[in-house]
Design a protein around this motif. Structure first.
Motif, PDB file in Angstrom:
ATOM      1  N   ASN A  14       0.848  -1.185   0.000  1.00  0.00           N
ATOM      2  CA  ASN A  14       0.000   0.000   0.000  1.00  0.00           C
ATOM      3  C   ASN A  14       0.887   1.240   0.000  1.00  0.00           C
ATOM      4  OD1 ASN A  14      -1.953   1.909   0.405  1.00  0.00           O
ATOM      5  ND2 ASN A  14      -2.972   0.812   2.063  1.00  0.00           N
ATOM      6  N   ASP A  15       0.686   2.095  -0.990  1.00  0.00           N
ATOM      7  CA  ASP A  15       1.509   3.309  -1.097  1.00  0.00           C
ATOM      8  C   ASP A  15       1.285   4.262   0.065  1.00  0.00           C
ATOM      9  OD1 ASP A  15       2.734   2.512  -3.424  1.00  0.00           O
ATOM     10  OD2 ASP A  15       1.283   3.529  -4.723  1.00  0.00           O
ATOM     11  N   SER A  16       0.080   4.263   0.619  1.00  0.00           N
ATOM     12  CA  SER A  16      -0.176   5.182   1.731  1.00  0.00           C
ATOM     13  C   SER A  16       0.623   4.774   2.973  1.00  0.00           C
ATOM     14  CB  SER A  16      -1.663   5.259   2.056  1.00  0.00           C
ATOM     15  OG  SER A  16      -2.123   4.037   2.553  1.00  0.00           O
ATOM     16  N   HIS A  17       0.913   3.474   3.128  1.00  0.00           N
ATOM     17  CA  HIS A  17       1.744   3.043   4.250  1.00  0.00           C
ATOM     18  C   HIS A  17       3.177   3.558   4.081  1.00  0.00           C
ATOM     19  CE1 HIS A  17      -1.046  -0.606   5.202  1.00  0.00           C
ATOM     20  NE2 HIS A  17      -1.609   0.565   5.428  1.00  0.00           N
ATOM     21  N   PHE A  18       3.658   3.492   2.857  1.00  0.00           N
ATOM     22  CA  PHE A  18       5.002   4.012   2.580  1.00  0.00           C
ATOM     23  C   PHE A  18       5.049   5.521   2.815  1.00  0.00           C
ATOM     24  CE2 PHE A  18       8.237   5.503  -0.556  1.00  0.00           C
ATOM     25  CZ  PHE A  18       9.332   5.025   0.131  1.00  0.00           C
ATOM     26  N   ARG A  19       4.014   6.222   2.376  1.00  0.00           N
ATOM     27  CA  ARG A  19       3.931   7.667   2.606  1.00  0.00           C
ATOM     28  C   ARG A  19       3.913   7.966   4.104  1.00  0.00           C
ATOM     29  NH1 ARG A  19      -0.172  10.820   3.997  1.00  0.00           N
ATOM     30  NH2 ARG A  19      -0.085  12.993   3.455  1.00  0.00           N
ATOM     31  N   ASP A  20       3.129   7.200   4.851  1.00  0.00           N
ATOM     32  CA  ASP A  20       3.065   7.406   6.302  1.00  0.00           C
ATOM     33  C   ASP A  20       4.420   7.168   6.953  1.00  0.00           C
ATOM     34  OD1 ASP A  20       0.413   8.018   6.070  1.00  0.00           O
ATOM     35  OD2 ASP A  20      -0.300   6.047   6.705  1.00  0.00           O
ATOM     36  N   ARG A  21       5.137   6.160   6.478  1.00  0.00           N
ATOM     37  CA  ARG A  21       6.464   5.896   7.038  1.00  0.00           C
ATOM     38  C   ARG A  21       7.401   7.065   6.769  1.00  0.00           C
ATOM     39  NH1 ARG A  21      10.867   1.069   6.227  1.00  0.00           N
ATOM     40  NH2 ARG A  21      12.480   2.204   7.327  1.00  0.00           N
ATOM     41  N   ILE A  22       7.366   7.608   5.573  1.00  0.00           N
ATOM     42  CA  ILE A  22       8.214   8.756   5.242  1.00  0.00           C
ATOM     43  C   ILE A  22       7.887   9.928   6.156  1.00  0.00           C
ATOM     44  CG2 ILE A  22       8.677  10.505   3.476  1.00  0.00           C
ATOM     45  CD1 ILE A  22       8.346   8.276   1.402  1.00  0.00           C
ATOM     46  N   LEU A  23       6.607  10.197   6.330  1.00  0.00           N
ATOM     47  CA  LEU A  23       6.218  11.321   7.172  1.00  0.00           C
ATOM     48  C   LEU A  23       6.625  11.105   8.621  1.00  0.00           C
ATOM     49  CD1 LEU A  23       2.730  12.127   5.645  1.00  0.00           C
ATOM     50  CD2 LEU A  23       4.845  13.412   5.373  1.00  0.00           C
ATOM     51  N   LEU A  24       6.511   9.868   9.105  1.00  0.00           N
ATOM     52  CA  LEU A  24       6.927   9.584  10.478  1.00  0.00           C
ATOM     53  C   LEU A  24       8.438   9.710  10.651  1.00  0.00           C
ATOM     54  CD1 LEU A  24       4.729   6.519  11.468  1.00  0.00           C
ATOM     55  CD2 LEU A  24       4.778   8.740  12.577  1.00  0.00           C
ATOM     56  N   MET A  25       9.195   9.145   9.719  1.00  0.00           N
ATOM     57  CA  MET A  25      10.645   9.138   9.845  1.00  0.00           C
ATOM     58  C   MET A  25      11.253  10.535   9.677  1.00  0.00           C
ATOM     59  SD  MET A  25      11.338   6.040  10.571  1.00  0.00           S
ATOM     60  CE  MET A  25      13.022   5.677  10.210  1.00  0.00           C
ATOM     61  N   THR A  26      10.626  11.379   8.896  1.00  0.00           N
ATOM     62  CA  THR A  26      11.152  12.727   8.692  1.00  0.00           C
ATOM     63  C   THR A  26      10.496  13.733   9.621  1.00  0.00           C
ATOM     64  OG1 THR A  26       9.578  13.083   6.902  1.00  0.00           O
ATOM     65  CG2 THR A  26      11.793  12.342   6.301  1.00  0.00           C
ATOM     66  N   ARG A  27       9.607  13.259  10.473  1.00  0.00           N
ATOM     67  CA  ARG A  27       8.900  14.104  11.446  1.00  0.00           C
ATOM     68  C   ARG A  27       8.126  15.237  10.782  1.00  0.00           C
ATOM     69  NH1 ARG A  27      14.166  14.084  14.966  1.00  0.00           N
ATOM     70  NH2 ARG A  27      13.911  12.094  15.955  1.00  0.00           N
ATOM     71  N   LEU A  28       7.467  14.919   9.681  1.00  0.00           N
ATOM     72  CA  LEU A  28       6.677  15.921   8.963  1.00  0.00           C
ATOM     73  C   LEU A  28       5.184  15.809   9.250  1.00  0.00           C
ATOM     74  CD1 LEU A  28       8.481  15.893   5.512  1.00  0.00           C
ATOM     75  CD2 LEU A  28       8.672  17.595   7.317  1.00  0.00           C
ATOM     76  N   TYR A  29       4.800  14.887  10.122  1.00  0.00           N
ATOM     77  CA  TYR A  29       3.390  14.774  10.491  1.00  0.00           C
ATOM     78  C   TYR A  29       2.965  15.976  11.304  1.00  0.00           C
ATOM     79  CZ  TYR A  29       1.496  10.192   9.260  1.00  0.00           C
ATOM     80  OH  TYR A  29       0.985   9.130   8.608  1.00  0.00           O
TER      81      TYR A  29
END
Length: 75
Positions: free
Chosen positions: A58-73
């Motif tokens: 799921n691409d949204s899971h990958f997007r969520d991981r990027i946002l979490l790891m870069t602290r952009l949430y």
């Protein structure tokens, strides 16, 4: 009588671009504290994650991981 030199169109285009953006180029050299280093670091991390996490279904899971790891949430 001086002979006028005919320049290639690429040179004319480049000089037009330089004239158009001259103030921005000047400001860039005057404000040396401005850098795109943090953005480049994030882009580099994302590229590495893309290579190692190709198995995400799921691409949204990958997007969520990027946002979490870069602290952009947004919190």
């Amino acid at each position: 009588m001086a002979t006028q030199l005919k320049l290639p169109t690429r040179v004319n285009r480049d000089s037009d671009s330089f004239e158009k953006y001259q103030t921005y180029i000047h400001d860039m050299f005057m404000n040396l504290c401005i850098t795109n280093g943090p953005i480049e670091a994030i882009n580099s991390k994302i590229k590495v994650w893309k290579q190692t996490t190709y198995s995400y279904r799921n691409d949204s899971h990958f997007r969520d991981r990027i946002l979490l790891m870069t602290r952009l949430y947004d919190r």
